[in-house]
Write an enzyme that holds these catalytic residues in place. Structure first.
Site, short mmCIF file in Angstrom:
data_model
loop_
_atom_site.label_atom_id
_atom_site.label_comp_id
_atom_site.label_asym_id
_atom_site.label_seq_id
_atom_site.Cartn_x
_atom_site.Cartn_y
_atom_site.Cartn_z
N GLU A 22 0.83 -1.12 -0.02
CA GLU A 22 -0.10 0.10 -0.02
C GLU A 22 0.81 1.27 -0.12
O GLU A 22 0.15 2.50 0.52
CB GLU A 22 -0.87 0.11 1.12
CG GLU A 22 -1.81 -1.18 1.03
CD GLU A 22 -2.72 -1.29 2.42
OE1 GLU A 22 -3.55 -0.33 2.48
OE2 GLU A 22 -2.55 -2.22 3.46
N SER A 150 -6.64 -3.08 1.89
CA SER A 150 -6.95 -2.54 0.48
C SER A 150 -7.41 -3.28 -0.49
O SER A 150 -7.29 -3.19 -1.65
CB SER A 150 -5.74 -1.55 0.00
OG SER A 150 -5.58 -0.58 0.89
N ARG A 259 -11.14 2.91 11.77
CA ARG A 259 -12.10 2.71 10.95
C ARG A 259 -12.56 1.12 10.90
O ARG A 259 -11.68 0.34 10.43
CB ARG A 259 -11.71 3.27 9.74
CG ARG A 259 -13.05 3.79 8.68
CD ARG A 259 -12.78 3.97 7.01
NE ARG A 259 -12.31 2.83 6.80
CZ ARG A 259 -11.26 2.36 6.06
NH1 ARG A 259 -10.40 3.09 5.69
NH2 ARG A 259 -11.46 1.18 5.34
N ASP A 261 -14.86 -1.65 8.87
CA ASP A 261 -15.83 -1.83 7.81
C ASP A 261 -16.81 -2.78 8.01
O ASP A 261 -16.60 -3.73 9.01
CB ASP A 261 -14.94 -2.42 6.84
CG ASP A 261 -13.78 -1.16 6.06
OD1 ASP A 261 -13.98 -0.18 6.35
OD2 ASP A 261 -12.61 -1.71 5.73
N ASN A 277 -9.24 -1.06 10.66
CA ASN A 277 -8.21 -0.40 10.17
C ASN A 277 -7.69 0.60 11.20
O ASN A 277 -8.26 1.47 11.41
CB ASN A 277 -8.35 0.27 8.70
CG ASN A 277 -9.03 -0.43 7.77
OD1 ASN A 277 -8.33 -1.00 7.06
ND2 ASN A 277 -10.21 -0.56 7.52
N GLY A 281 -6.62 5.50 5.63
CA GLY A 281 -6.02 6.23 4.73
C GLY A 281 -6.47 7.80 4.79
O GLY A 281 -7.49 8.12 5.53
#
Length: 320
Positions: A22, A150, A259, A261, A277, A281
């Site tokens: 990444e 990702s 974060r 998901d 995460n 990002g």
């Protein structure tokens, strides 16, 4: 929340780039963060951990660092451990929480132990009976590396004959691979941010990707992917998902920010936690800044809030 003025935060390193798959995303995140901090008067400097050595990092004499690294060697506890040894306060989760959050298998084990909802899974290796996995999880299912983000190395398997190839693709990235039950539903993400010393769940974002395919391209580079914030869900359902996000964050021992998901299953609106995460990002397409804006916190203030939260897992003992 600490209230130091920007000029009182000292010399700040923004760690970016790195050596993971990444890297390209991290380069964009780091530049944006550094520019935002500098615009607020912070003495901020970019430091690419992918091309510069730990010895050079120590020589910079940073008073604290903002970790804008994604993936291995930056989000998995390695960098955090080195910074602990160097006694340089850093943003985000500590060594253990970072390592666990990066490991999708360990994350699931902890969440399940806490009674949190996450899709069923099986750990795969070259000797796995793939037909038995398909029989247990059903089709379609997801095969992915345990330590990548990702959507790298991820395959949606729709036929049992695809399992060997899907495993091989994931194994290119990682020795640990898992198959996961596919949940058909609405893709959501929930940011957890620590404000005034308390972890808070920000407004949910609904992700609508072209062809319902939220892959690497659609995640970072496509202008066709839609991000809806407010997400349009019933308030009761949104609060339930935010509560699950907070519980999942605390279960892994995270700090600073994260974060989570989530998939909201079609039919019964049951939420399932996918992954956390711990160093999200911060690009123009990133979701944490979007949720923060909806909560009334602009990009520059978000960066400052995170920087002020920089700390160490282990403080020096008096008299040592």
């Amino acid at each position: 929340m600490k209230t130091e003025a920007p000029e009182q935060l000292g010399k700040v390193g923004v760690l970016y780039g790195g050596k993971s798959a990444e890297r390209d995303v991290s380069l964009v995140s780091g530049k944006a963060v550094c520019e935002a901090l500098a615009s607020r008067g912070v003495d901020a400097h970019l430091f690419d951990t992918g091309v510069r050595s730990p010895a050079e990092l120590q020589k910079e004499n940073f008073d604290r660092v903002f970790i804008a690294l994604h993936g291995r060697y930056g989000e998995d506890g390695c960098m955090q451990g080195m910074l602990e040894e160097m006694r340089i306060p850093y943003t985000g989760s500590g060594v253990m929480a970072s390592a666990i959050a990066m490991d999708k298998i360990m994350t699931k084990r902890l969440w399940l132990a806490q009674g949190l909802p996450t899709p069923r899974y099986r750990v795969l290796d070259a000797d796995t009976d793939f037909d038995a996995v398909v029989s247990y999880l059903g089709l379609p299912l997801i095969v992915k590396p345990a330590h990548e983000g990702s959507t790298l190395g991820l395959t949606k398997v729709t036929d049992a004959a695809q399992m060997a190839d899907a495993y091989a693709q994931a194994a290119k990235y990682d020795r640990s691979v898992l198959a996961e039950e596919f949940i058909s539903g609405m893709e959501l993400t929930c940011t957890v941010l620590e404000l005034d010393g308390k972890a808070e769940a920000l407004p949910l974002i609904r992700i609508v990707a072209p062809g319902a395919n939220y892959d690497y391209h659609n995640k970072y580079f496509s202008d066709e992917t839609q991000y809806l914030c407010p997400c349009g869900l019933d308030e009761k359902i949104e609060r339930q998902i935010q509560q699950y996000a907070l519980q999942s964050y605390k279960a892994l021992g995270c700090r600073g920010w994260g974060r989570i998901d989530v998939i909201l299953r079609n039919g019964d609106n049951a939420p399932f936690l996918l992954e956390l995460n711990s160093s999200p990002g911060m690009t123009g397409h990133s979701l944490v800044p979007m949720a923060a804006r909806q909560a009334g916190l602009g990009y520059e203030d978000l960066c400052l809030t995170l920087l002020r939260s920089a700390t160490l897992d282990h403080r020096e003992h008096e008299g040592n």
